[in-house]
Design a protein around this motif. Sequence first.
Motif, mmCIF file in Angstrom:
data_model
loop_
_atom_site.group_PDB
_atom_site.id
_atom_site.type_symbol
_atom_site.label_atom_id
_atom_site.label_comp_id
_atom_site.label_asym_id
_atom_site.label_seq_id
_atom_site.Cartn_x
_atom_site.Cartn_y
_atom_site.Cartn_z
ATOM 1 N N LEU A 9 4.881 -2.067 3.661
ATOM 2 C CA LEU A 9 3.699 -3.187 3.881
ATOM 3 C C LEU A 9 2.843 -2.733 4.776
ATOM 4 C CD1 LEU A 9 6.176 -6.348 3.513
ATOM 5 C CD2 LEU A 9 4.406 -5.522 1.884
ATOM 6 N N CYS A 10 3.437 -2.208 5.894
ATOM 7 C CA CYS A 10 2.487 -1.755 7.117
ATOM 8 C C CYS A 10 1.492 -0.449 6.745
ATOM 9 C CB CYS A 10 3.566 -1.281 8.257
ATOM 10 S SG CYS A 10 4.467 -2.400 9.326
ATOM 11 N N ARG A 11 2.131 0.259 5.891
ATOM 12 C CA ARG A 11 1.248 1.227 5.300
ATOM 13 C C ARG A 11 0.001 0.757 4.462
ATOM 14 N NH1 ARG A 11 5.187 6.413 3.828
ATOM 15 N NH2 ARG A 11 5.460 6.990 6.215
ATOM 16 N N ALA A 12 0.477 -0.242 3.545
ATOM 17 C CA ALA A 12 -0.558 -0.721 2.885
ATOM 18 C C ALA A 12 -1.629 -1.706 3.646
ATOM 19 C CB ALA A 12 0.190 -1.931 1.782
ATOM 20 N N ALA A 13 -1.240 -2.303 4.565
ATOM 21 C CA ALA A 13 -1.961 -3.089 5.403
ATOM 22 C C ALA A 13 -2.907 -2.294 6.214
ATOM 23 C CB ALA A 13 -1.136 -4.039 6.361
ATOM 24 N N MET A 14 -2.443 -1.208 6.749
ATOM 25 C CA MET A 14 -3.111 -0.139 7.413
ATOM 26 C C MET A 14 -4.244 0.663 6.566
ATOM 27 S SD MET A 14 -0.533 1.530 10.170
ATOM 28 C CE MET A 14 -1.001 3.154 9.642
ATOM 29 N N LEU A 47 -5.488 8.744 -0.715
ATOM 30 C CA LEU A 47 -4.162 8.445 0.101
ATOM 31 C C LEU A 47 -3.086 8.218 -0.966
ATOM 32 C CD1 LEU A 47 -5.361 6.417 3.165
ATOM 33 C CD2 LEU A 47 -4.745 8.502 2.984
ATOM 34 N N PRO A 48 -3.248 7.777 -2.137
ATOM 35 C CA PRO A 48 -2.141 7.411 -3.173
ATOM 36 C C PRO A 48 -1.369 8.703 -3.459
ATOM 37 C CG PRO A 48 -3.738 5.979 -3.719
ATOM 38 C CD PRO A 48 -4.328 7.038 -2.695
ATOM 39 N N VAL A 49 -2.009 9.842 -3.016
ATOM 40 C CA VAL A 49 -1.490 11.304 -3.398
ATOM 41 C C VAL A 49 -0.222 11.393 -2.364
ATOM 42 C CG1 VAL A 49 -1.806 13.866 -2.954
ATOM 43 C CG2 VAL A 49 -3.461 12.416 -4.249
ATOM 44 N N PHE A 50 -0.249 10.653 -1.170
ATOM 45 C CA PHE A 50 0.672 10.935 -0.238
ATOM 46 C C PHE A 50 1.502 9.798 0.063
ATOM 47 C CE2 PHE A 50 -3.284 13.043 1.193
ATOM 48 C CZ PHE A 50 -2.856 14.253 1.493
ATOM 49 N N MET A 51 1.169 8.653 -0.389
ATOM 50 C CA MET A 51 1.957 7.182 -0.206
ATOM 51 C C MET A 51 1.529 6.201 -1.101
ATOM 52 S SD MET A 51 0.370 5.856 3.301
ATOM 53 C CE MET A 51 -1.294 5.196 3.427
ATOM 54 N N PRO A 52 2.541 5.922 -2.097
ATOM 55 C CA PRO A 52 2.311 4.707 -3.034
ATOM 56 C C PRO A 52 1.867 3.392 -2.412
ATOM 57 C CG PRO A 52 4.777 5.235 -2.917
ATOM 58 C CD PRO A 52 3.883 6.393 -1.870
ATOM 59 N N ALA A 53 2.047 3.227 -1.217
ATOM 60 C CA ALA A 53 1.592 1.907 -0.484
ATOM 61 C C ALA A 53 0.118 1.905 -0.520
ATOM 62 C CB ALA A 53 2.267 1.875 1.017
ATOM 63 N N PRO A 56 -1.738 -0.594 -3.584
ATOM 64 C CA PRO A 56 -2.145 -2.009 -3.461
ATOM 65 C C PRO A 56 -2.998 -2.199 -2.101
ATOM 66 C CG PRO A 56 0.204 -1.448 -2.740
ATOM 67 C CD PRO A 56 -0.326 -0.239 -3.433
ATOM 68 N N GLY A 57 -2.756 -1.114 -1.195
ATOM 69 C CA GLY A 57 -3.679 -1.320 0.278
ATOM 70 C C GLY A 57 -5.153 -1.142 -0.159
ATOM 71 N N LEU A 58 -5.359 -0.333 -0.998
ATOM 72 C CA LEU A 58 -6.992 -0.166 -1.350
ATOM 73 C C LEU A 58 -7.489 -1.281 -1.952
ATOM 74 C CD1 LEU A 58 -6.274 3.707 -2.290
ATOM 75 C CD2 LEU A 58 -7.966 2.908 -0.291
ATOM 76 N N ALA A 59 -6.603 -1.760 -2.841
ATOM 77 C CA ALA A 59 -7.087 -2.970 -3.679
ATOM 78 C C ALA A 59 -7.328 -4.318 -2.568
ATOM 79 C CB ALA A 59 -5.878 -3.299 -4.782
ATOM 80 N N VAL A 60 -6.540 -4.414 -2.104
ATOM 81 C CA VAL A 60 -6.423 -5.575 -1.030
ATOM 82 C C VAL A 60 -7.818 -5.208 -0.047
ATOM 83 C CG1 VAL A 60 -5.429 -6.602 0.838
ATOM 84 C CG2 VAL A 60 -4.310 -6.247 -1.125
ATOM 85 N N LEU A 85 -7.557 0.661 -10.325
ATOM 86 C CA LEU A 85 -7.544 1.556 -11.322
ATOM 87 C C LEU A 85 -7.663 2.713 -11.162
ATOM 88 C CD1 LEU A 85 -9.357 -0.505 -14.256
ATOM 89 C CD2 LEU A 85 -6.914 -0.217 -13.956
ATOM 90 N N GLY A 86 -8.782 3.200 -9.896
ATOM 91 C CA GLY A 86 -8.927 4.308 -9.561
ATOM 92 C C GLY A 86 -7.593 4.926 -8.547
ATOM 93 N N ALA A 87 -7.081 4.055 -7.755
ATOM 94 C CA ALA A 87 -5.880 4.316 -6.908
ATOM 95 C C ALA A 87 -4.909 4.336 -7.543
ATOM 96 C CB ALA A 87 -5.994 3.083 -5.823
ATOM 97 N N MET A 88 -4.601 3.902 -8.939
ATOM 98 C CA MET A 88 -3.422 3.917 -9.550
ATOM 99 C C MET A 88 -3.419 5.300 -10.215
ATOM 100 S SD MET A 88 -3.043 0.073 -11.292
ATOM 101 C CE MET A 88 -1.908 0.781 -12.633
ATOM 102 N N GLY A 89 -4.836 5.617 -10.695
ATOM 103 C CA GLY A 89 -4.951 6.765 -11.522
ATOM 104 C C GLY A 89 -4.582 8.069 -10.609
ATOM 105 N N THR A 90 -5.008 8.093 -9.180
ATOM 106 C CA THR A 90 -4.968 9.099 -8.405
ATOM 107 C C THR A 90 -3.561 9.008 -8.137
ATOM 108 O OG1 THR A 90 -6.859 8.640 -7.282
ATOM 109 C CG2 THR A 90 -5.396 9.637 -5.992
ATOM 110 N N TYR A 91 -2.827 8.017 -7.945
ATOM 111 C CA TYR A 91 -1.310 8.195 -7.912
ATOM 112 C C TYR A 91 -0.677 8.947 -8.883
ATOM 113 C CZ TYR A 91 3.558 6.937 -7.198
ATOM 114 O OH TYR A 91 5.036 6.975 -6.873
ATOM 115 N N VAL A 92 -1.012 8.444 -10.084
ATOM 116 C CA VAL A 92 -0.298 9.083 -11.335
ATOM 117 C C VAL A 92 -0.614 10.721 -11.590
ATOM 118 C CG1 VAL A 92 -0.710 9.198 -13.683
ATOM 119 C CG2 VAL A 92 -0.297 7.000 -12.749
ATOM 120 N N LEU A 93 -1.744 11.094 -10.939
ATOM 121 C CA LEU A 93 -2.294 12.403 -10.941
ATOM 122 C C LEU A 93 -2.146 13.210 -9.753
ATOM 123 C CD1 LEU A 93 -5.442 12.114 -12.945
ATOM 124 C CD2 LEU A 93 -3.595 13.066 -13.620
#
Length: 161
Positions: A9-14, A47-53, A56-60, A85-93
Amino acid sequence: MKNNRSVYLCRAAMTAVLYVILTYVSAEFGLASGAVQVRLSEALCVLPVFMPAAVPGLAVGCFFANLMTGCVIFDVIFGTLATLLGAMGTYVLRNRPVLFLLPPILSNMIIIPFVLRYAYHLGDAHWYLVATIGAGEFISAGILGYCLYRALNPHRNQIFK
């Protein structure tokens, strides 16, 4: 277990706060909205390459940045969707170097021109908007995002334990 949830949650908020701040900086230079957009905040889409949080942080962050910079409701909704969608795609890739930069660019190139035409009634041709949004995303999410990736990757084990 609570500690992991708190860290997430802290990572997502930051991430969200950084997105809002960098969008405001872009807005000060007139680059956060319109036919030509180079949002510095879109570099964070790596950032989703490094942390899944970061997903949602990018979307919020995009949601609040769009609300706070005076975007119309359709831009708030669909701009947030494009970033999500972009952040989710980055996480997947995330294990595919350089390819993980493509989802934010493509999602914004596909969604944002429609927002600009129908929510803001820009009279520009659709393909012109695709090209300008794509160019801006290439600069922010592609080039700046890659620079951020290169800066963070050597320290990923210390920063993103």
